[in-house]
Design a protein around this motif. Sequence first.
Motif, PDB file in Angstrom:
ATOM      1  N   GLU A  46      15.936  57.436 -25.166  1.00  0.00           N
ATOM      2  CA  GLU A  46      16.175  56.189 -25.904  1.00  0.00           C
ATOM      3  C   GLU A  46      16.949  55.205 -25.024  1.00  0.00           C
ATOM      4  O   GLU A  46      16.663  54.005 -25.020  1.00  0.00           O
ATOM      5  CB  GLU A  46      16.928  56.477 -27.212  1.00  0.00           C
ATOM      6  N   ASP A  47      17.918  55.722 -24.270  1.00  0.00           N
ATOM      7  CA  ASP A  47      18.718  54.863 -23.404  1.00  0.00           C
ATOM      8  C   ASP A  47      17.824  54.134 -22.383  1.00  0.00           C
ATOM      9  O   ASP A  47      17.948  52.922 -22.180  1.00  0.00           O
ATOM     10  CB  ASP A  47      19.779  55.721 -22.699  1.00  0.00           C
ATOM     11  N   ILE A  48      16.892  54.870 -21.783  1.00  0.00           N
ATOM     12  CA  ILE A  48      16.000  54.232 -20.787  1.00  0.00           C
ATOM     13  C   ILE A  48      15.082  53.220 -21.486  1.00  0.00           C
ATOM     14  O   ILE A  48      14.873  52.105 -20.996  1.00  0.00           O
ATOM     15  CB  ILE A  48      15.161  55.295 -20.031  1.00  0.00           C
ATOM     16  N   ALA A  49      14.579  53.606 -22.651  1.00  0.00           N
ATOM     17  CA  ALA A  49      13.671  52.697 -23.385  1.00  0.00           C
ATOM     18  C   ALA A  49      14.402  51.398 -23.751  1.00  0.00           C
ATOM     19  O   ALA A  49      13.836  50.301 -23.618  1.00  0.00           O
ATOM     20  CB  ALA A  49      13.141  53.391 -24.637  1.00  0.00           C
ATOM     21  N   VAL A  50      15.664  51.522 -24.168  1.00  0.00           N
ATOM     22  CA  VAL A  50      16.438  50.331 -24.558  1.00  0.00           C
ATOM     23  C   VAL A  50      16.624  49.407 -23.351  1.00  0.00           C
ATOM     24  O   VAL A  50      16.446  48.184 -23.444  1.00  0.00           O
ATOM     25  CB  VAL A  50      17.800  50.755 -25.179  1.00  0.00           C
ATOM     26  N   ARG A  51      16.952  50.002 -22.204  1.00  0.00           N
ATOM     27  CA  ARG A  51      17.109  49.172 -20.990  1.00  0.00           C
ATOM     28  C   ARG A  51      15.803  48.441 -20.663  1.00  0.00           C
ATOM     29  O   ARG A  51      15.789  47.279 -20.272  1.00  0.00           O
ATOM     30  CB  ARG A  51      17.450  50.045 -19.776  1.00  0.00           C
ATOM     31  N   TRP A  52      14.710  49.176 -20.794  1.00  0.00           N
ATOM     32  CA  TRP A  52      13.404  48.592 -20.449  1.00  0.00           C
ATOM     33  C   TRP A  52      13.030  47.472 -21.423  1.00  0.00           C
ATOM     34  O   TRP A  52      12.562  46.394 -21.016  1.00  0.00           O
ATOM     35  CB  TRP A  52      12.340  49.697 -20.434  1.00  0.00           C
ATOM     36  N   ILE A  53      13.273  47.713 -22.705  1.00  0.00           N
ATOM     37  CA  ILE A  53      12.945  46.676 -23.700  1.00  0.00           C
ATOM     38  C   ILE A  53      13.778  45.422 -23.428  1.00  0.00           C
ATOM     39  O   ILE A  53      13.275  44.297 -23.455  1.00  0.00           O
ATOM     40  CB  ILE A  53      13.188  47.208 -25.136  1.00  0.00           C
ATOM     41  N   ARG A  54      15.074  45.651 -23.130  1.00  0.00           N
ATOM     42  CA  ARG A  54      15.954  44.490 -22.877  1.00  0.00           C
ATOM     43  C   ARG A  54      15.457  43.659 -21.693  1.00  0.00           C
ATOM     44  O   ARG A  54      15.400  42.438 -21.766  1.00  0.00           O
ATOM     45  CB  ARG A  54      17.374  44.976 -22.566  1.00  0.00           C
ATOM     46  N   THR A  55      15.110  44.298 -20.606  1.00  0.00           N
ATOM     47  CA  THR A  55      14.690  43.525 -19.425  1.00  0.00           C
ATOM     48  C   THR A  55      13.377  42.786 -19.698  1.00  0.00           C
ATOM     49  O   THR A  55      13.188  41.646 -19.278  1.00  0.00           O
ATOM     50  CB  THR A  55      14.634  44.415 -18.153  1.00  0.00           C
ATOM     51  N   ASN A  56      12.481  43.423 -20.450  1.00  0.00           N
ATOM     52  CA  ASN A  56      11.213  42.760 -20.804  1.00  0.00           C
ATOM     53  C   ASN A  56      11.489  41.555 -21.708  1.00  0.00           C
ATOM     54  O   ASN A  56      10.886  40.492 -21.551  1.00  0.00           O
ATOM     55  CB  ASN A  56      10.277  43.728 -21.536  1.00  0.00           C
ATOM     56  N   TYR A  57      12.433  41.735 -22.635  1.00  0.00           N
ATOM     57  CA  TYR A  57      12.764  40.663 -23.588  1.00  0.00           C
ATOM     58  C   TYR A  57      13.373  39.467 -22.846  1.00  0.00           C
ATOM     59  O   TYR A  57      12.933  38.323 -23.007  1.00  0.00           O
ATOM     60  CB  TYR A  57      13.734  41.199 -24.646  1.00  0.00           C
ATOM     61  N   VAL A  58      14.399  39.754 -22.029  1.00  0.00           N
ATOM     62  CA  VAL A  58      15.095  38.657 -21.350  1.00  0.00           C
ATOM     63  C   VAL A  58      14.137  37.954 -20.371  1.00  0.00           C
ATOM     64  O   VAL A  58      14.110  36.722 -20.287  1.00  0.00           O
ATOM     65  CB  VAL A  58      16.387  39.169 -20.658  1.00  0.00           C
ATOM     66  N   GLY A  59      13.330  38.751 -19.675  1.00  0.00           N
ATOM     67  CA  GLY A  59      12.329  38.174 -18.770  1.00  0.00           C
ATOM     68  C   GLY A  59      11.374  37.262 -19.529  1.00  0.00           C
ATOM     69  O   GLY A  59      11.021  36.172 -19.063  1.00  0.00           O
TER      70      GLY A  59
END
Length: 568
Positions: A499-512
């Motif tokens: 979940e921690d990795i998924a959250v980081r990935w979602i955040r970077t996709n969102y901000v990008g």
Amino acid sequence: MAITESLSNCSSSDTGPVIPTTPLVTFLERVQEAALKTFNETNFDPKFYVDLSLKLDLSTTEKAFDELRKSANGSLSVEGLKGFIEKYFEGAGNDMVYIEPVDFVPEPEGFLPKVENPEVRAWALEVHALWKNLSRKVSDEVHKRPELNTILPLPEQVMIPGSRFREVYYWDSYWVIRGLLASKMHETAKAIVTNLIYLIEEYGYVLNGARAYYTNRSQPPLLSAMVHAIYSRTGDMQLVRKSLPALLKEYHFWNSGIHKVTIQDAQSCNHTLNRYYAMWNKPRPESSTIDTKSASNISNVSEKQHFYREVASAAESGWDFSTRWMRNPPDLTTLATTSILPVDLNAYILRMELDIAFLAKVTGDNSTAEHFLKASQARKEAIKSVFWNAEMGQWLDYWLNDSTCQEPQTWEASNRNQNVFASNFIPLWIESFHSDKSLVKKVMESLKKSGLLHAAGIATSLTNSGEQWDFPNGWAPLQHMIVEGLGRSESKKARSAAEDIAVRWIRTNYVGYKKTGTMHEKYDVEKCGEFGGGGEYAPQTGFGWSNGVVLAFLEEFGWPQDRKIGCE
Ligand SMILES: OC[C@H]1O[C@H](O[C@H]2O[C@H](CO)[C@@H](O)[C@H](O)[C@H]2O)[C@H](O)[C@@H](O)[C@@H]1O
């Protein structure tokens, strides 16, 4: 670790099959070469020229091109070539036309039920709406006169990755389908599978992509995983029945001839494993000018051909390009893809065996199911014996002593590539491995210490080579397979790491997305919100597998009301 000395020289001469390309592709490569010389652009994209469709038949167009060159004494003017292209070609991309996906609705019923945060929900709906931008079908003109086009006449609609990737790609389609399933677009997902089955029926395997210049290689084989994913959601038996013969044919392709290698392990047991091996020994037509330049210092003809085969084989791996395939990183001319037994490819084929066993069983074909279950057990043993390194807690690629000499080769511990790549963790994705709690614990600890984990996701490797499948780039498919592997384990710690990795990935996709208004093909895992770079073409947007992975992650993990979405 550079692996040069211990390997014998016979791997540098070229052997192996070649599937000839079409006269149209060969002609378009000539236009590409002329365009590079004439336009002298900094952002020159060679793929554009091999994606052009002819307005008239090939011989007329070729004749006109030869006359133009003759009248210009070989040195074409910018206006002359521009005029020729306008007169004789349709625009790149006209061969695939927009089609409204039959099952798209702006907000599907039951869409991402675990996403509570309104900001994230609104964004997820925007990502879902991107399927409309990526939806295409082959134009009626192509079906009428396929010989004028490099696009292949697929029967159904597809989702393209986006931007310069104007055609359907093999392994991208798995994550596109995972996203479509989250978007409840089951019919579109099935249409993609139907197209890939069509390619197996026509060519014997799924091509890298649906263009005439991709007929000499496949890509990471994930069709069985696509069928499995769709069947799990829809229970569609008709799809399973239609897919099975094609999957058996595809299995044969990967498990015979050049793709198959036998290794004798330390206990004198023989194991059969697989490698990437393109059926091509010339420049890749879509990157012909680039490959020709890369090979310019290789004078021996056979060595040049061998280099081109290694380049095309790296493209077959989906990791084009990476230090993973180089004997002397970051020297591209030392690519040696066919001399490597890749961990991830063998994990995918294990998955294929397990999926075929499962799908055969649901159709009542118990003997096929038994056969593939047995094959999967043998491969699991092979993966353990050849790739697993208990000290590192990772599965390591294996360097063959030679790509052409006698088999079986004898396994040697020193032939394991000890460099850290995200692919060293891919077997976790397969049930046979993530169901073993103590193994997962070991691999998870190893991942945490590996240096691959960063603020915005998992890096592809630890080497910043300037190639796109290396540090600091992170790719959606790699995040997804590792996260899904950890997430499906019984270990609570592994699930929370997932979940921690998924959250980081979602955040970077969102901000990008908020910064640039688009989804990207790859991201920079060191900098939240930044897209990736490197490699031979400009960073691309759109983007099929990134959209698919974000939707699949949000479906799996949701997003609580009070969790912040920006970069931490
Ligand atoms: O044109 C250069 C190469 O482009 C493709 O590779 C990259 O894009 C694909 C589509 O998203 C993706 O599947 C692949 O992993 C990427 O590296 C193409 O697949 C190559 O064959 C091609 O030479």
